[in-house]
Design a protein around this motif. Structure first.
Motif, short mmCIF file in Angstrom:
data_model
loop_
_atom_site.label_atom_id
_atom_site.label_comp_id
_atom_site.label_asym_id
_atom_site.label_seq_id
_atom_site.Cartn_x
_atom_site.Cartn_y
_atom_site.Cartn_z
N PRO A 185 0.80 -1.22 0.00
CA PRO A 185 0.00 0.00 0.00
C PRO A 185 0.84 1.28 0.00
N GLY A 186 2.12 1.18 0.34
CA GLY A 186 2.97 2.36 0.33
C GLY A 186 3.22 2.84 -1.08
N GLU A 187 4.12 3.76 -1.22
CA GLU A 187 4.39 4.35 -2.52
C GLU A 187 5.20 3.42 -3.42
N THR A 188 4.70 3.23 -4.64
CA THR A 188 5.39 2.47 -5.67
C THR A 188 5.63 3.42 -6.84
N THR A 189 6.86 3.42 -7.36
CA THR A 189 7.23 4.31 -8.45
C THR A 189 7.67 3.48 -9.64
#
Length: 129
Positions: free
Chosen positions: A33-37
């Motif tokens: 759920p955290g940031e994926t780039t």
């Protein structure tokens, strides 16, 4: 046969930049759920929006990627794709910081207490010489 690269969940921010990584997608995934780039080494296609919802990125073949966000999809010719998943929170939760040694704590407490007064600053300057 398309090979899935990443499936975003919810809002996805689309950033454009001059240079080798011309298009970057930032959002959350169901697994993390955290940031994926996801950065593409290609320019963004004409008419590409600033934000997408529930985007899916698939590798179609050599240097070909499809970005699908219903009801539209885009095909990008990129020589490389860079995927980064932010794991700092999980890392620091699993490995707690090392406690500061007692001698070092006392040293800095004394130095900062000395630095708080003019006489203490003069003493620190004298010790430095």
């Amino acid at each position: 046969m398309p090979e899935p690269v990443v499936t975003f969940r919810g809002a996805v921010s689309c950033r454009r930049a001059p240079g080798p990584l011309g298009l970057t997608l930032v959002g959350g995934t169901p697994e993390r759920p955290g940031e994926t780039t996801l950065a593409f080494s290609a320019a963004a296609p004409a008419g590409f929006p600033d934000a997408l919802d529930n985007a899916v990125v698939e590798r179609l073949g050599a240097d070909q990627y499809r970005i699908a966000s219903p009801p539209r999809e885009w095909v990008i010719a990129a020589t490389a794709v860079h995927l980064h998943r932010e794991i700092a929170a999980q890392f620091y939760r699993a490995i707690p910081p090392r406690p500061v040694p007692l001698l070092k704590r006392w040293f800095w407490r004394v130095v900062l207490a000395l630095a708080a007064s003019r006489a203490g600053l003069a003493a620190l300057r004298a010790l430095r010489r």
